[in-house]
Design an enzyme around this catalytic site. Structure first.
Site, PDB file in Angstrom:
ATOM      1  N   LYS A 107      21.389  43.763  44.477  1.00  0.00           N
ATOM      2  CA  LYS A 107      22.442  43.067  43.625  1.00  0.00           C
ATOM      3  C   LYS A 107      22.137  42.462  42.212  1.00  0.00           C
ATOM      4  O   LYS A 107      20.885  42.299  42.116  1.00  0.00           O
ATOM      5  CB  LYS A 107      22.815  41.937  44.781  1.00  0.00           C
ATOM      6  CG  LYS A 107      24.420  41.419  44.424  1.00  0.00           C
ATOM      7  CD  LYS A 107      25.099  42.139  44.873  1.00  0.00           C
ATOM      8  CE  LYS A 107      26.408  41.823  45.886  1.00  0.00           C
ATOM      9  NZ  LYS A 107      27.193  42.654  46.611  1.00  0.00           N
ATOM     10  N   GLY A 219      41.309  34.039  49.575  1.00  0.00           N
ATOM     11  CA  GLY A 219      41.200  34.582  48.558  1.00  0.00           C
ATOM     12  C   GLY A 219      42.279  35.920  48.301  1.00  0.00           C
ATOM     13  O   GLY A 219      43.114  36.092  49.258  1.00  0.00           O
ATOM     14  N   GLY A 221      41.944  38.295  45.631  1.00  0.00           N
ATOM     15  CA  GLY A 221      41.213  39.410  44.855  1.00  0.00           C
ATOM     16  C   GLY A 221      41.448  40.816  45.264  1.00  0.00           C
ATOM     17  O   GLY A 221      42.354  41.172  46.290  1.00  0.00           O
ATOM     18  N   ASN A 222      40.608  41.889  44.943  1.00  0.00           N
ATOM     19  CA  ASN A 222      40.733  43.320  45.521  1.00  0.00           C
ATOM     20  C   ASN A 222      40.797  43.373  46.894  1.00  0.00           C
ATOM     21  O   ASN A 222      41.512  43.917  47.668  1.00  0.00           O
ATOM     22  CB  ASN A 222      39.560  43.831  44.621  1.00  0.00           C
ATOM     23  CG  ASN A 222      39.535  45.515  45.255  1.00  0.00           C
ATOM     24  OD1 ASN A 222      38.650  45.650  46.001  1.00  0.00           O
ATOM     25  ND2 ASN A 222      40.356  46.107  44.643  1.00  0.00           N
TER      26      ASN A 222
HETATM   27  N1  GLU Z   1      30.019  44.823  45.699  1.00  0.00           N
HETATM   28  C1  GLU Z   1      30.439  45.705  47.126  1.00  0.00           C
HETATM   29  C2  GLU Z   1      29.734  45.012  48.165  1.00  0.00           C
HETATM   30  O1  GLU Z   1      29.309  43.747  48.123  1.00  0.00           O
HETATM   31  C3  GLU Z   1      30.129  47.178  47.027  1.00  0.00           C
HETATM   32  C4  GLU Z   1      28.821  47.719  46.749  1.00  0.00           C
HETATM   33  C5  GLU Z   1      28.750  48.890  46.160  1.00  0.00           C
HETATM   34  O2  GLU Z   1      29.653  49.785  46.288  1.00  0.00           O
HETATM   35  O3  GLU Z   1      27.502  49.317  45.621  1.00  0.00           O
HETATM   36  O4  GLU Z   1      29.438  45.551  49.386  1.00  0.00           O
END
Ligand code: GLU
Length: 428
Positions: A107, A219, A221-222
Site C-alpha cells: 500500500k 460514504g 465515493g466510488n
Molecule cells: N485500492 C483497492 C483496495 O484496497 C484496490 C487495490 C488494487 O487494485 O491493487 O483493495
C-alpha cells in the site's frame, strides 16, 4: 484515518495475532507476517502553481510478496500516516490470498489534500512518487492501483513517469488505468459490485430476499456508488448515505425513506464523493449528523468510507434490526466492535473479503495487459462474480464448520495460504 489513540496497524496486528494463536502458527511465520517485509518513506518536492516549492511526504509499504508481486493502492489524504499504510498493506496480503490471486500485499500514500491541489500539482506529486521508487516497484515487484482520492488519471501519470525512466512500455506496472491506456472494462465498478456479490450470497444463505431488505451506507465515493447501484438492481433499498463535507470539514448523513437516488445525488456530488449539502435540501432528503448512518433502522450496514468507523462506542447506537455488516471500506470495524457484533450474532462480511473485487479486477487487468487482448465487459464481470462468490463460500463454509466469526474464518484461509507460501520458500 489514524485519529486519537486509534492505530490501524495495532488493530491489524491484533486481528492477525488472534488467528495466529488459533492456527498455532510457528514463531518465525508470526514474526514475518505481523510486520511488513519492506517500507519506503520519502519526500516529494513539488513546484506549486504559485512558484513556491512544497515538500510532500510519500510512503510505500510492501507487506508480503511470497505469493506474487506486492499489490495495492496509493491513497492521497491529508491525515495519512505510515501506520495506516502498514495496516492497509497487511490487509492487501490477506485480500489477495482470500480470493486466491497470485499477488502479495502493498500500500502507498501521500500526505496531501487533492481538494486543494490543481491538476498540474497532482501530476507532479504522482510523477515525484514514481521517481522516488522507480527501482523498487514494477510489474514483477510491486504494482500500485487507485485508492482513496486517487483515480485512473493519477495512475496514467504514474505509468507515464515509470515508462520514461525505464525506457519502454510497462502496462503491468500499475492497474486502474483509463480505458484505452491499458485499463480493463469493469474496473471502476469492480469494488462496489464485488461488495454486493458477497452481500447477495450472504442473504441467500440466510434465506432472505434482497427485495425485503433496506440498508444504510457510509460514504458516497466510488465503492459506495456502485454498491448502491447493484444492491438497488437486486431490489434492495438504501435509505441513508453519509458523505464528507469539505466546506464544513465534517460529515453528514442524507436520509430518504423511499430510497436514495444515485443518479440524482451524483448531480450534486464532487469527484471525491462529497455530496453538496446545500443542493440536497431541495431534493427531499433529511440532513442528519454524519454518525446517523449507523443508527438507522435497517437490515444491512455498508461502511464504505474509511477505517475506524464502527467502534466500541458507535456500535452501541446500531439498531437491533441490523443483521449484516458488509464492509466496503478497509478496516471500518475495530476489535471492540467486532466483539459486540459477534455476541449479537450480526453476520460480518469482512473488509478484505467484501472489497476484494477491486484487486481481483486489477489482476484481470494485468492478465489482459500481458496478453494484449481485452475482454468484453460481461466477461470481466462474470469472472469477477465467480471469484467473489467462490471466495465468499469458502469462508462461509469454514465459518460454519468451525463455528468461527466470519472475519476469523477469512483470516484462517488467508494466513494459511500465505504462511504456506513463506514456508515453501524457506522463509519460515
Ligand atoms: N485500492 C483497492 C483496495 O484496497 C484496490 C487495490 C488494487 O487494485 O491493487 O483493495
Amino acid at each position: 484515518m489514524s485519529s486519537g489513540s486509534f492505530n490501524p496497524f495495532d488493530m491489524a496486528q491484533a486481528q492477525f495475532d488472534k488467528v495466529a494463536d488459533y492456527l498455532e502458527l510457528d514463531s518465525a511465520s508470526r514474526e514475518l507476517l505481523r510486520n511488513p517485509l519492506r517500507e519506503y518513506s520519502f519526500s516529494i518536492p513539488v513546484r506549486m502553481d504559485d512558484g513556491a516549492v512544497k515538500v510532500f511526504r510519500g510512503f510505500r509499504v510492501q507487506h508480503n510478496d511470497s505469493r506474487g508481486p506486492c499489490k495495492g493502492g496509493i491513497r492521497f489524504h491529508p491525515q495519512e500516516t505510515v501506520d495506516t499504510v502498514r495496516a492497509l498493506s497487511m490487509w492487501m496480503t490477506w485480500k489477495c490470498a482470500v480470493v486466491d490471486i497470485p499477488l502479495g500485499g502493498g500500500k502507498g500514500g501521500v500526505i496531501c489534500d487533492p481538494h486543494n491541489l490543481s491538476a498540474r500539482e497532482q501530476e507532479q506529486i504522482c510523477r515525484g512518487w514514481v521517481r522516488q521508487l522507480a527501482r523498487n516497484v514494477g510489474p514483477v515487484q510491486d504494482v500500485p492501483a487507485p485508492d482513496v482520492m486517487t483515480s485512473a488519471q493519477h495512475m496514467l501519470w504514474m505509468l507515464d513517469e515509470y515508462e520514461h525512466i525505464h525506457g519502454g512500455k510497462y502496462p503491468g506496472f500499475i492497474t486502474g488505468k483509463p480505458l484505452g491506456s491499458g485499463g480493463s472494462l469493469g474496473r471502476t465498478e469492480a469494488t462496489g459490485y464485488g461488495v454486493v456479490y458477497t452481500l447477495r450470497e450472504a442473504l441467500k444463505g440466510m434465506g432472505i430476499d434482497p427485495k425485503d431488505t433496506c440498508a444504510s451506507v457510509q460514504g458516497f465515493g466510488n465503492v459506495a456508488q456502485y454498491a448502491i447501484r447493484l444492491y438497488h438492481e437486486l431490489g434492495g433499498k438504501v435509505i441513508c448515505v453519509s458523505s464528507w463535507d469539505q466546506n464544513d470539514q465534517t460529515s453528514y448523513a442524507f436520509k430518504k425513506a423511499d430510497g436514495v437516488d444515485v443518479d440524482a445525488l451524483l448531480g450534486v456530488t464532487d469527484r471525491f464523493g462529497g455530496i453538496d449539502k446545500a443542493r440536497v435540501k431541495d431534493m427531499g432528503y433529511e440532513i442528519l449528523d454524519g454518525d446517523a448512518w449507523i443508527e438507522q433502522d435497517v437490515d444491512i450496514l455498508i461502511p464504505a468510507a474509511l477505517e475506524n468507523q464502527i467502534t466500541g462506542d458507535t456500535v452501541q447506537k446500531m439498531s437491533k434490526r441490523v443483521k449484516i455488516v458488509c464492509e466496503g471500506a478497509n478496516g471500518p470495524t475495530t476489535p471492540a466492535a467486532d466483539k459486540v457484533l459477534e455476541e449479537r450474532g450480526v453476520f460480518n462480511i469482512p473488509d478484505f473479503l467484501a472489497n476484494a473485487g477491486g484487486v481481483t479486477c486489477s489482476y484481470f487487468e494485468q492478465v489482459q495487459c500481458n496478453m494484449n487482448y481485452f475482454w468484453e465487459h460481461e466477461e470481466v464481470m462474470q469472472k469477477l462474480d465467480n471469484k467473489m462468490t467462490a471466495a465468499f463460500h469458502a469462508v462461509h463454509n469454514l465459518a460454519k464448520k468451525r463455528k468461527l466469526y466470519m472475519r476469523d474464518a477469512a483470516y484462517v484461509i488467508a494466513i494459511d495460504r500465505v504462511a504456506k507460501a513463506c514456508r515453501d520458500r524457506g522463509w519460515a
